[in-house]
Every structure is written in C-alpha cells, then in structure tokens.
Design an enzyme around this catalytic site. Structure first.
Site, mmCIF file in Angstrom:
data_model
loop_
_atom_site.group_PDB
_atom_site.id
_atom_site.type_symbol
_atom_site.label_atom_id
_atom_site.label_comp_id
_atom_site.label_asym_id
_atom_site.label_seq_id
_atom_site.Cartn_x
_atom_site.Cartn_y
_atom_site.Cartn_z
ATOM 1 N N GLY A 227 0.740 -0.940 0.048
ATOM 2 C CA GLY A 227 -0.029 0.055 0.034
ATOM 3 C C GLY A 227 0.878 0.765 0.102
ATOM 4 C CD GLU A 268 1.212 -9.106 0.692
ATOM 5 O OE1 GLU A 268 1.626 -10.497 0.909
ATOM 6 O OE2 GLU A 268 -0.186 -8.913 1.123
ATOM 7 N N PRO A 269 4.988 -5.175 -1.774
ATOM 8 C CG PRO A 269 6.764 -4.062 -2.154
ATOM 9 C CD PRO A 269 6.178 -6.091 -1.158
ATOM 10 N NE ARG A 307 -3.233 2.142 -12.142
ATOM 11 C CZ ARG A 307 -3.744 3.479 -11.036
ATOM 12 N NH1 ARG A 307 -2.880 4.192 -11.978
ATOM 13 N NH2 ARG A 307 -3.409 3.255 -9.756
ATOM 14 C CE1 TYR A 311 -9.272 0.536 -9.550
ATOM 15 C CE2 TYR A 311 -7.460 0.754 -11.188
ATOM 16 C CZ TYR A 311 -8.209 -0.336 -10.099
ATOM 17 O OH TYR A 311 -7.873 -1.510 -9.683
ATOM 18 C CB CYS A 337 -16.769 3.388 -29.995
ATOM 19 S SG CYS A 337 -15.533 3.923 -31.521
ATOM 20 C CD GLU A 338 -17.496 2.245 -22.527
ATOM 21 O OE1 GLU A 338 -17.101 2.523 -21.884
ATOM 22 O OE2 GLU A 338 -17.499 1.714 -23.584
ATOM 23 C CE1 TYR A 365 -2.580 -4.272 -9.817
ATOM 24 C CE2 TYR A 365 -1.236 -2.136 -8.851
ATOM 25 C CZ TYR A 365 -1.838 -3.749 -8.787
ATOM 26 O OH TYR A 365 -1.385 -3.950 -7.580
HETATM 27 C C1 LIG Z 1 -3.197 -6.161 -5.145
HETATM 28 C C2 LIG Z 1 -2.399 -6.329 -3.561
HETATM 29 C C3 LIG Z 1 -0.617 -6.124 -3.294
HETATM 30 C C4 LIG Z 1 0.374 -5.254 -3.711
HETATM 31 O O1 LIG Z 1 -0.791 -4.083 -3.981
HETATM 32 P P1 LIG Z 1 -0.153 -2.880 -4.601
HETATM 33 O O2 LIG Z 1 -0.693 -1.742 -3.904
HETATM 34 O O3 LIG Z 1 0.340 -2.539 -6.437
HETATM 35 O O4 LIG Z 1 1.309 -2.613 -3.934
HETATM 36 C C5 LIG Z 1 -0.204 -6.791 -2.097
HETATM 37 N N1 LIG Z 1 -0.812 -7.927 -1.373
HETATM 38 C C6 LIG Z 1 -1.866 -8.082 -1.872
HETATM 39 C C7 LIG Z 1 -2.354 -9.524 -1.204
HETATM 40 C C8 LIG Z 1 -3.089 -7.845 -3.150
HETATM 41 O O5 LIG Z 1 -4.200 -8.311 -2.938
#
Ligand SMILES: *Cc1c(COP(=O)(O)O)cnc(C)c1O
Length: 411
Positions: A227, A268-269, A307, A311, A337-338, A365
């Site tokens: 995050g 887990e980035p 995105r 988002y 076409c949107e 993404y």
């Molecule tokens: C998508 C996801 C991430 C990565 O999130 P980022 O915002 O891209 O860093 C990490 N862990 C899990 C479980 C996810 O689903």
C-alpha cells in the site's frame, strides 16, 4: 526518464528511437527504477529478517519476475496461474505466497500441491483446509484490521465493508477452528489497501496484527501487505518508507523479543516496485478543437490503460516529441467509442498530430488490465535493462484476436 541533449531517454536510449523501433502504443519498463525501489525498502528495514514478496499482479511479465528474483525477492500471488508463472520464472515454491480472495478450496489444494505458502482469508476455507490437511501443511491467516486506508474505496481493502480477510473481531472463532483442526499457523497477514500515505495508518495496522500474533504459537513470519504510495506528479508526496522502516523494525524487534523467536517481516508491494518503472507511449492521431476544449486524440484508449477511467488515477503526461515547445492546455482522450479521458486540462508542450505522448506511472496495473475492447490489439512491452532495449511481449495480431474462437458450420 532523463533528458540528454534536450531529448528524453531511458538508461541513455532516446525514447523516440524506442517508439520508432517498436511502434506505438507501447509499454516500456526500466529495471533500474525497479531496483531503486526494491533497494529503498531493503535499506529502510534493516536489523530484522526481511522478505519482500513482489505482488506480481501489478506486472507479471516473466522477465520482470526473473528480475525481481535476481534481486532476492519472493513473490506474492493471487491466482493459481500467477503461482504457475512464478514457478516458470524460477522462484522456489517456498518463496511464493498464495494470497487469493474467494477462490475455491480446489484452487488452494492445487497451490498446496505446487508447494507454495498458503494464505487463507476466510473461516469457511480455513475449516475445510484444516479438515483436509490438519497440521501437515502450515498456513498463513489474513486478518482484516478494519482501518480505513488507501487512495479510494476501490483500492482500500481493510475497512469494515471489505470482502478481504478475516475480521479481527472473529479471532476467538479462528482460535477455535485452529485448535479443533490442529492447524499450524505459520504466518499472519494483512493488506489494507493501496496508496496509503500516512505512516501512522501502517503502524496502527501493524500494532493490531502484532497484538493478535501472541495468540499463535508457531509463527514464522508476519506479512504486513503493501500500500505504499508512490509519486504520481513530479513533486508528489510519497510514503516515508525510511520513517516507516525505523518505526516498524523497532516494533517488530520488540515483538520478536517478547514472542521469544526471530520471525521474518514480510511486505508484498506491487505498485511501489513497478509503477514508476513503467511508461506508456502513444501517438497523437488528431488534434480536435471544440467549442469547449482542445482534445488530443491518441492511438490508444481505455483498452490499454484503464486506470484513469477506472480509478480516477492521475498519470502525468508529457509530449516527448516537442520537449521545448510552449505548454498549452489539452484534454487527452483515447480512440475507444466510449468516453475514455486520460486527463482533463493538462498543460502539455504544444502537441502536433503525430507527436508521441508519454504517460508516467504505467508500470503497475497498466498492461495487466489491458483488453481487446473494440477488437484492438494489446500493445507490445519493452524492457530496458543495463542500457539495452528488449522486446518482452510482441504486439498482438489478428490471429491473437480470433485464436480461441470456433467457427460453427451451420451458419
Ligand atoms: C494487490 C495486492 C498487493 C499489491 O498492492 P499494491 O498497491 O500494488 O502494492 C499486495 N498484496 C495483496 C494481497 C494484493 O492483493
């Protein structure tokens, strides 16, 4: 991206020559930036056992996976297919964690058979998992700490209405299931969302998870998810990872001391590692002056980079073909076409038809969410590594579009 003699370049290679060689629309990734980001985290979290698992759903090209493996990263996967890609890229099963949401027990069993770490995020599956494997296969449990975090509702996963994780208020229930099924809980996990700026939000989540952790006696690792916010604009504020590292390692060390065992701290980035490493290039087909604005219409759309529309994400846009021109105001749109608007009222150096625009933060993404909508081909991908450019995904062709279609004879 740097400027050499007034021309934009990546690792010394002029971007316009890359676009000429491979054509547009085109995704280009810079491994030097991936490494810079990875090293930032390694540097920030010193003095603890640290494992960075690259959340590969952001960008799963096998070359990118192999690059992160070469740096020493593990892999965070959310589907059995991602697990398979990770294995194909050469990751050891134990360096892959499977962190799915709402998948079937069958899919989890497949991951068990492939030998990867299993992360479970609901009590029903946890119970069935225990019934199936008892204490033979260790599991990680994903908790939801119910903290509101993340850039917007679509990308925040830790709040009370979220489908992700097991509520911390269900801890007693989890304990019962674990005890009665004799489950070996080797890891705890949380992931509260994307684009979290505030270090204190991370710390609050971490404190909650560490408090829970004393309940489980067989832990080997704690995974604090991801995050981290990255820069979307030239002078954007980002998560202060050094400050976070300092505060979290201190907490983690204290925890390990009271727990009586040295655990591994995991993150887990996805975005943090690859977002800024990626650029998306598209050519301007038409400049269209209306009564309200000046549109720059490009040879791409929401089919290639969704995105901004999905988002409301901001992607900085520059004109790499006309770097010294006077800036003017443009609304950059796609050819779908949107309504697919990449950016309203952007100040961009004067755009001429045929100029190439560059969209920043396209590594995470971007290509992964690309589709064939409007029956367009998905773009090619190029990797810049150690000063050389490599084609890592070729542009699609008409054959790719119809490959899985089956003609029936009665028509
Ligand atoms: C998508 C996801 C991430 C990565 O999130 P980022 O915002 O891209 O860093 C990490 N862990 C899990 C479980 C996810 O689903």
């Amino acid at each position: 991206m740097e400027k050499i003699n007034g021309k934009y370049a990546i690792q010394g290679i002029p971007v316009l020559s890359i676009c000429e060689k491979y054509d547009t629309p085109l995704y280009v990734y810079d491994t030097a930036i991936m490494k810079r980001q990875y090293d930032k985290l390694i540097h920030a979290f010193q003095g603890v056992e640290l494992k960075i698992n690259y959340a590969c759903k952001a960008l799963t090209n096998l070359n990118v996976l192999r690059f992160f493996k070469s740096l020493g990263a593990g892999l965070d996967t959310v589907s059995i297919q991602e697990v398979m890609l990770g294995l194909k890229a050469g990751f050891a099963p134990n360096d892959i964690i499977f962190t799915p949401n709402c998948v079937s027990l069958e899919e989890i069993k497949m991951a068990v058979d492939l030998g990867v770490k299993i992360n479970i995020d609901n009590i029903s599956i946890l119970e069935q998992f225990g019934h199936e494997y008892g204490n033979k296969i260790p599991v990680c449990i994903r908790f939801n700490p119910h903290i509101m975090a993340g850039g917007n509702a679509k990308i925040s996963t830790g709040h009370i209405d979220s489908k992700f994780g097991i509520s911390i208020y269900q801890l007693r229930h989890v304990e019962r299931v674990v005890a009665s099924q004799n489950i070996r809980v080797s890891g705890l996990h949380m992931h509260t969302g994307s684009d979290i700026l505030d270090v204190d939000v991370f710390l609050r989540g971490a404190d909650i998870l560490l408090e829970l952790a004393h309940t489980f006696k067989d832990l080997e690792y704690i995974d604090f998810g991801s995050g981290f916010k990255v820069a979307y604009k030239p002078d954007d504020v980002t998560t202060d990872v050094d400050l976070l590292g300092e505060k979290m390692t201190e907490r983690f060390k204290n925890f390990c001391q009271s727990y009586g065992k040295k655990l591994t701290l995991m993150f887990e980035p996805g975005k943090f590692l690859v977002s800024e490493a990626g650029y998306f290039f598209a050519k301007v087909n038409v400049i269209k002056q209306t009564t309200a604005t000046v549109f720059a219409g490009i040879d791409s759309g929401l089919n290639h980079l969704i995105r901004p529309m999905f988002y409301d994400s901001y992607h900085h846009i520059i004109n790499v073909s006309n770097p010294d021109a006077t800036p003017r105001i443009y609304t950059v749109v796609g050819y779908i076409c949107e309504t697919d608007t990449f950016g309203w009222d952007r100040k961009i150096n004067e755009i001429r038809e045929g100029d190439v625009l560059c969209f920043f933060n396209a590594g995470a993404y971007g290509f992964m969410m690309a589709s064939n909508y409007n029956s367009r081909f998905r773009p090619a991908e190029v990797l810049i590594h150690e000063g050389k450019d490599y084609l890592i995904t070729r542009r699609e062709t008409l054959d790719d579009l119809i490959r899985n279609q089956i003609m029936i004879e009665s028509i």
